[in-house]
Structures are given as C-alpha cells and as structure tokens.
Enzyme design. Structure first.
Site, PDB file in Angstrom:
ATOM      1  N   GLY A  87       0.742  -1.217  -0.127  1.00  9.01           N
ATOM      2  CA  GLY A  87      -0.006   0.070   0.076  1.00  9.01           C
ATOM      3  C   GLY A  87       0.938   1.238  -0.059  1.00  9.01           C
ATOM      4  N   THR A  89       3.200   4.204  -1.327  1.00  9.01           N
ATOM      5  CA  THR A  89       3.052   4.547  -2.769  1.00  9.01           C
ATOM      6  C   THR A  89       4.362   5.467  -2.911  1.00  9.01           C
ATOM      7  OG1 THR A  89       1.942   6.727  -1.875  1.00  9.01           O
ATOM      8  CG2 THR A  89       0.689   5.059  -2.985  1.00  9.01           C
ATOM      9  N   ASN A 114      -4.393   3.230  -4.429  1.00 10.20           N
ATOM     10  CA  ASN A 114      -5.484   3.510  -3.250  1.00 10.20           C
ATOM     11  C   ASN A 114      -6.236   2.178  -3.412  1.00 10.20           C
ATOM     12  OD1 ASN A 114      -7.951   4.256  -1.874  1.00 10.20           O
ATOM     13  ND2 ASN A 114      -6.968   6.301  -2.072  1.00 10.20           N
ATOM     14  N   HIS A 147      -4.119  15.824   1.356  1.00 10.01           N
ATOM     15  CA  HIS A 147      -4.216  14.671   2.215  1.00 10.01           C
ATOM     16  C   HIS A 147      -3.570  15.413   3.512  1.00 10.01           C
ATOM     17  CE1 HIS A 147      -4.238  11.710  -1.258  1.00 10.01           C
ATOM     18  NE2 HIS A 147      -4.720  10.909   0.000  1.00 10.01           N
ATOM     19  N   LYS A 151       1.563  12.686   5.395  1.00 10.38           N
ATOM     20  CA  LYS A 151       2.014  11.807   4.322  1.00 10.38           C
ATOM     21  C   LYS A 151       2.972  12.264   3.664  1.00 10.38           C
ATOM     22  CE  LYS A 151      -0.588  10.151   0.066  1.00 10.38           C
ATOM     23  NZ  LYS A 151      -0.094   8.741   0.367  1.00 10.38           N
ATOM     24  N   GLY A 157      -0.208   8.741  -4.760  1.00 11.28           N
ATOM     25  CA  GLY A 157      -0.517   7.364  -5.992  1.00 11.28           C
ATOM     26  C   GLY A 157      -1.808   7.406  -6.569  1.00 11.28           C
ATOM     27  N   THR A 158      -2.946   7.988  -5.670  1.00 11.20           N
ATOM     28  CA  THR A 158      -4.163   8.148  -6.200  1.00 11.20           C
ATOM     29  C   THR A 158      -4.425   9.178  -7.323  1.00 11.20           C
ATOM     30  OG1 THR A 158      -4.910   7.441  -4.084  1.00 11.20           O
ATOM     31  CG2 THR A 158      -6.524   8.269  -5.623  1.00 11.20           C
TER      32      THR A 158
END
Length: 260
Positions: A87, A89, A114, A147, A151, A157-158
């Site tokens: 998960g 990124t 995501n 975000h 982060k 990545g989304t």
C-alpha cells in the site's frame, strides 16, 4: 488467513482491526518505531523484516511503510513467495525494476495507488467522464488532491492514477505536471496539484472547465478504514487467485487484475 503486517503506524493498526473483524489472524506486526509492534526492527534492516515474516508463519503480507523503505522491504519479502500487498506509494519510477525482480524470484505483488473500493469506482467514473468530455474542446481538464500533513509523498499515487485514467482519452495531454507553473501551461500539460494539511484522509477532484461553466467530480474519504478494508480484501483475493491459477506467481498485479 494468517497475515503479517509490515508497518504498524495508523494504517497498520487500522488494517489489523479490519483483518481481525473479517476473521483473519494477524500473526506479526513489524515496525521500526511503533512501541506496540510485536516485532521491532532497526531502520533499513529489510533482512530482519523478511526473517520476522518467515518465522511468523504468515500466509500473506501487507506492507504499509514509507517510500524510503518500501523497495528494500519488497525485495526482502518477495523471495519468500508469499502473496504481498503493497500500500506504500511513491515508487512508481521503480515499477519495472520490481517487476523484473519478482519474476526472477517467483514472488508476487499486488499494488495500487489506493485500495478504497470507492476510489476504484471513482477511477471508472473519471474514465467515462473524460471519454465524454474529450470531444468538447472548450473544456480543459485538471486534477487536485489533498491529504493529511503526515503523508510523505506528493502527489499521491491516487492522484497519479486519476491522471493516467484521464490520459486514456486525452492522449494530447502527454505530460503530467506536478510542480507549480511559472509560465503559461502548454496544451499538452495535465496539471496535478497537491495540498498537505491537517488530518484529511484524502480528497480528490477532477475539473472540466469551460467558458460558461465547470464540471467537478469529487471523491472524499471519511476515514482510513476504506483503505484498510480494501487492502485486506486484496490480499485474500490475491491469495485465492494464486491458488486457483487465475493469477501466476512472479508478477506484479493491480486492482483491475483482481477485481475486474
């Protein structure tokens, strides 16, 4: 299913809760900093990560750590030939390298920008909207995301996956720009802008802007739970697909490979 978690921060804790609620057993929680992790490892000691996973008796692994450590974690875990869901990124530029390594050691990775089911439905909505809007030349397109301030990578990545889906219809948008503009953008540039603030789990917007109006598509996550549920479901699906032969070891897979 017996699951090892590599990374036991906020996401790791949420994944553990979701896994247990779904009837799975979390046999190891592995982290560098988390005081309540069942296994503490030294920073950059991916070998210790792999040994801990192996000794736990895990049947699958979920990795949610940091862009600075994800590549070495993947390389350490892949030779164990356990289904691995990543998960973390921020490693798109190493995708080909990891694909080749997975093939050489017979390991299998499923990764996504995501893991939220809602976000993956949003991708499909964006694709269809881009297909429809492309023929209306008065409308330009851009995307923005926000975000939380913890982060580590930007853009997410989304956001990059949303941009890629837009490009499927907007082939003329050949360049994705993630930095600030200091001059007028070119027609071939697709702007992907990012904001980091507070505790926002994740908000993504796509704009189709014309002379007379703007069409705006938005996905807003309420919590990290959607990501955690999707990660657990992905690992179970990956494991099952490998056992039935639907998917083969030694490959990198994405969401569409498992859920379409």
């Amino acid at each position: 299913m017996k699951i090892a978690l590599v990374g036991y921060g906020k996401m790791g804790h949420m994944i553990e809760q979701c896994a247990k609620r779904a009837g799975h057993e979390v046999v190891a929680t592995i982290d560098v900093y988390a005081q309540d992790a069942s296994v503490k490892v030294s920073e950059n000691d991916s070998g210790a990560v792999a040994r801990s996973v192996k000794s736990s008796g895990a049947e699958g692994v979920i990795e949610f750590t940091h862009p600075s450590s994800v590549i070495e974690n993947i390389k350490a875990i892949l030779p164990l030939q356990l289904p691995l869901v990543v998960g973390t990124t921020g490693w798109n530029d190493r995708y080909k390298e990891i694909a080749e390594y997975a093939k050489s050691v017979g390991g299998t990775v499923m990764t996504a920008g995501n893991f939220s089911i809602g976000v993956n439905m949003f991708y499909k909505i964006v694709e269809e909207a881009a297909r429809i809007m492309h023929d209306y030349k008065d409308y330009d397109v851009a995307t923005w995301e926000m975000h939380h301030n913890q982060k580590a990578d930007s853009p997410s990545g989304t956001a990059l996956e949303i941009a890629r889906r837009i490009q499927l219809s907007y082939s003329e948008k050949s360049e994705i720009v993630t930095d600030s503009f200091h001059q007028r953008p070119s027609q071939n540039q697709l702007h992907v802008s990012s904001t980091r603030c507070g505790n926002v789990p994740g908000t993504h917007k796509v704009f189709f802007d014309g002379t007379a109006d703007t069409i705006e598509l938005t996905h807003t996550a309420r919590s990290r739970e959607g990501f955690a549920v999707g990660a657990v479901e992905s690992l179970v699906k990956l494991s099952s697909s490998l056992k039935t032969g639907k998917l083969s070891k030694g490959n990198l897979y994405g969401w569409d490979d498992l859920f379409n």
